[in-house]
Design an enzyme around this catalytic site. Structure first.
Site, mmCIF file in Angstrom:
data_model
loop_
_atom_site.group_PDB
_atom_site.id
_atom_site.type_symbol
_atom_site.label_atom_id
_atom_site.label_comp_id
_atom_site.label_asym_id
_atom_site.label_seq_id
_atom_site.Cartn_x
_atom_site.Cartn_y
_atom_site.Cartn_z
ATOM 1 N N LYS A 98 0.822 -1.214 0.000
ATOM 2 C CA LYS A 98 0.000 0.000 0.000
ATOM 3 C C LYS A 98 0.854 1.262 0.000
ATOM 4 O O LYS A 98 0.386 2.319 -0.408
ATOM 5 C CB LYS A 98 -0.975 -0.038 1.162
ATOM 6 C CG LYS A 98 -1.979 -1.182 0.957
ATOM 7 C CD LYS A 98 -3.136 -1.141 1.885
ATOM 8 C CE LYS A 98 -4.210 -2.139 1.462
ATOM 9 N NZ LYS A 98 -3.820 -3.550 1.660
HETATM 10 C C1 PLP Z 1 -4.447 -4.632 1.049
HETATM 11 C C2 PLP Z 1 -3.655 -5.881 0.919
HETATM 12 C C3 PLP Z 1 -3.999 -6.894 -0.010
HETATM 13 C C4 PLP Z 1 -5.235 -6.813 -0.883
HETATM 14 O O1 PLP Z 1 -5.141 -5.842 -1.876
HETATM 15 P P1 PLP Z 1 -6.456 -5.333 -2.646
HETATM 16 O O2 PLP Z 1 -6.013 -4.210 -3.501
HETATM 17 O O3 PLP Z 1 -7.404 -4.891 -1.556
HETATM 18 O O4 PLP Z 1 -7.003 -6.475 -3.414
HETATM 19 C C5 PLP Z 1 -3.170 -7.993 -0.119
HETATM 20 N N1 PLP Z 1 -2.074 -8.135 0.662
HETATM 21 C C6 PLP Z 1 -1.725 -7.198 1.571
HETATM 22 C C7 PLP Z 1 -0.528 -7.425 2.419
HETATM 23 C C8 PLP Z 1 -2.487 -6.038 1.731
HETATM 24 O O5 PLP Z 1 -2.132 -5.103 2.641
#
Ligand code: PLP
Length: 473
Positions: free
Chosen positions: A112
Site C-alpha cells: 500500500k
Molecule cells: C491490502 C492488501 C492486499 C489486498 O489488496 P487489494 O487491492 O485490496 O485487493 C493484499 N495483501 C496485503 C498485504 C495487503 O495489505
C-alpha cells in the site's frame, strides 16, 4: 482526461477532483472516460528504464495539466526515495518461470506504500493550490492505516484520523500507527470490530454538513489515484521479463480488488498480459464469482492473511462496469440487488468477457502454511502469508501454461506477519533496519468507545479544517 462515475449519475470531474473526492456523489467509483493507450515503442522503451521514469510515462496521461512535468517527476522521485530498494519493486525468481514481484520495500512493509506515498504528495499539492485543508478519516484492519499515517505525517494541509479495532491488529501493525509523533496524526483504538469502524466511517461520509465542515476525504482503495499508481509495477515487471514482446501472467493476492484492477488497467493501456489470476484465502467471494458467475456475500473468516479478509470487493465494480460495456443502469441494477439480497448473477456476456482476462484460485490455511514452508525449503526466501496465498495459486496456474512467465505479487514483508512465518518455518523474519527500534518507541493513541457521536466530537475538536470553519475562515 475526465472521469465518470460507474453509476452514471454524477458530473464528469478532473483528476484532481476525483483524487480529493474518493467516492463519486452518486455512490459510484470514478473511472477515466477513456483509458489512455501507450504505444508499443513506449513499452519497448521501458526495458532497463528506472522505476520513476516508467511511472512518469505511465501516469502522466491520467493527470490534468497540473502538476507540470518537472514537478510531477520530483514528486515521484521523493515518493519512491522512501523505498529501501533501488529498483523500488524488484523481481525475484522462485522456480522455473515463476517470479515474485516484491512490493514491500516501502516504509510500512506493505504494497500500500506504493500508492499512498504518491497519493499523499498529490493531495497535499492540490490542497495547497486551492488554499484548503482536508481531514482524512480511515478505517483499517492494519496495513492501510499504517501506510496512510506514514505517507501523510507532517503535511500542512491534511489531518489524519485512523480508526482501528482495539486489540485486533498485530503488534507490528499497531506500533506502526501509534509511534508516529506528528501533530496531524491521530490513531484511534475503537472499542469494536473492523466492521464497526467501517460502518462508522460510512456514516460520517453520508453526513453532508459534517463532510463539508471537515473537508472529508478518503484514501481507501476506491480512490482512483491509488489504483492508477499501482499500474506502474506491472509495466516494470513485464519489461524485465521480455514484455511487450511476449505476454506475462500475474497472480495477485486479492481483497478489495484494487491491486489486480491495476493490472487490468495496464492491459487496457496496451501491456500484453496472458492472464490475471485472482488469488484469495478462504474468503473466496471472487474465486466463486469467476467460477460460477454468482457474486454472493458470505460471513468473513479470520485467516493468517487478514488484509484479504473481506466480504465485498469494492473495486470489482470498476471491472463489472467495463464488462457490461459501461452500461451504468445495468450496473446500478446489480448493485441494488447486492444491497437488497447480498448477491447478484453476472450476466453471461459480461462473465465471458471477464473470463477472457481473469482466472482465480483460493488457498486454505493449511496450504498457505505449507507454501511458506516449501518456498523457504527450496529457496531460503520467506514469504508473508498474503504472498504465500498468491504463490500457491500461481504454481497451479503455471502448470496449465508452463511457457508463459508467471509473476506472483508479494504484497507484504514477512516481518509484518512474524507469527505465521515462524509457525510455518521455525524461523523469524527480522524487521528491516529502519524499523528495528519499533518496539522501543513510545506509543500514542486514544481509546474511544464504539459510539459515532463520541468519535465525531473527538475529531471535530482536533481537525484543523473544522477549527477554520468555526472561525469563519
Ligand atoms: C491490502 C492488501 C492486499 C489486498 O489488496 P487489494 O487491492 O485490496 O485487493 C493484499 N495483501 C496485503 C498485504 C495487503 O495489505
Amino acid at each position: 482526461m475526465l472521469y465518470i462515475s460507474t453509476r452514471g449519475d454524477a458530473p464528469k470531474v478532473s483528476f484532481t477532483q476525483a483524487l480529493l473526492a474518493g467516492l463519486a456523489p452518486d455512490g459510484g467509483l470514478y473511472v477515466p472516460e477513456q483509458m489512455p493507450a501507450l504505444s508499443r515503442k513506449a513499452l519497448l522503451g521501458f526495458a532497463g528504464t528506472p522505476y520513476v521514469d516508467v511511472a512518469q510515462a505511465v501516469l502522466s496521461p491520467f493527470l490534468d495539466a497540473a502538476p507540470p512535468a518537472a514537478e510531477f517527476r520530483a514528486m515521484l522521485a521523493a515518493a519512491y526515495a522512501t523505498f529501501r530498494h533501488k529498483a523500488v519493486t524488484p523481481l525475484v525468481q522462485l522456480d522455473d518461470n515463476l517470479f515474485v514481484l516484491e512490493l514491500f520495500h516501502g516504509p510500512t512493509l506493505a504494497f500500500k506504500d506504493v500508492a499512498m506515498q504518491l497519493l499523499a504528495r498529490l493531495m497535499d499539492r492540490a490542497l495547497r493550490e486551492k488554499g484548503q485543508r482536508a481531514t482524512i478519516i480511515g478505517a483499517t484492519s492494519g496495513d492501510t492505516g499504517a501506510a496512510a499515517i506514514e505517507a501523510f505525517r507532517g503535511l500542512e494541509q491534511v489531518d489524519v484520523f485512523i480508526l482501528y479495532p482495539h486489540g485486533r491488529v498485530s503488534d507490528v501493525q499497531r506500533r506502526q500507527m501509534t509511534t508516529v509523533n506528528d501533530d496531524n496524526i491521530h490513531a484511534i483504538a475503537l472499542e469494536g470490530t473492523f466492521d464497526d469502524a467501517q460502518a462508522m466511517l460510512k456514516s460520517f461520509f453520508r453526513d453532508k454538513p459534517l463532510r463539508e465542515k471537515l473537508g472529508l476525504s478518503g484514501v481507501n482503495s476506491i480512490n482512483f489515484a491509488r489504483v492508477a499508481a499501482q499500474t506502474v509495477y506491472y509495466f516494470t515487471a513485464a519489461a524485465v521479463l521480455g514484455g511487450p514482446l511476449r505476454p506475462i501472467s500475474f497472480t495477485v493476492p486479492t481483497g478489495n480488488f484494487g491491486d489486480i484492477l491495476a493490472g487490468y488497467m495496464a492491459g487496457q493501456m496496451g501491456l500484453p498480459i496472458e492472464k490475471l489470476v485472482v488469488a484469495t484465502n478462504s474468503n473466496d467471494i471472487l474465486a466463486r464469482a469467476l467460477d460460477t458467475g454468482r457474486y454472493e456475500v458470505r460471513g468473513v473468516h479470520a485467516t493468517q492473511s487478514p488484509s484479504m479478509d473481506i466480504q465485498v470487493s469494492s473495486n470489482f465494480e470498476r471491472l463489472l462496469f467495463d464488462a457490461l460495456d459501461r452500461d451504468s443502469s445495468a450496473l446500478r441494477g446489480l448493485m441494488a440487488r447486492l444491497d437488497q439480497s447480498g448477491a447478484f448473477d453476472i450476466p453471461a456476456r459480461a462473465l465471458k468477457k471477464i473470463r477472457e482476462n481473469f482466472a482465480a484460485g483460493a488457498t486454505d490455511e493449511a496450504q498457505t502454511s505449507a507454501e511458506i514452508a516449501r518456498t523457504y525449503r527450496e529457496t531460503g526466501i520467506l514469504l508473508d502469508p498474503h504472498t504465500a496465498v498468491a504463490v500457491h495459486v500461481a504454481r497451479k496456474k503455471l502448470q496449465e501454461n508452463p511457457h508463459v512467465p508467471m509473476v506472483a505479487l508479494a504484497t507484504a514483508h514477512p516481518a509484518k506477519f512474524p507469527d505465521a512465518v515462524r509457525a510455518a518455518t521455525g524461523v523469524s523474519a527480522p524487521l528491516p533496519a529502519h524499523l528495528a527500534d519499533l518496539f522501543e518507541k513510545p506509543e500514542r493513541f486514544d481509546i474511544l468507545p464504539n459510539d459515532p457521536q463520541a468519535v465525531q466530537t473527538f475529531i471535530l475538536a482536533r481537525a484543523r479544517a473544522a477549527t477554520l470553519a468555526a472561525h469563519g475562515g
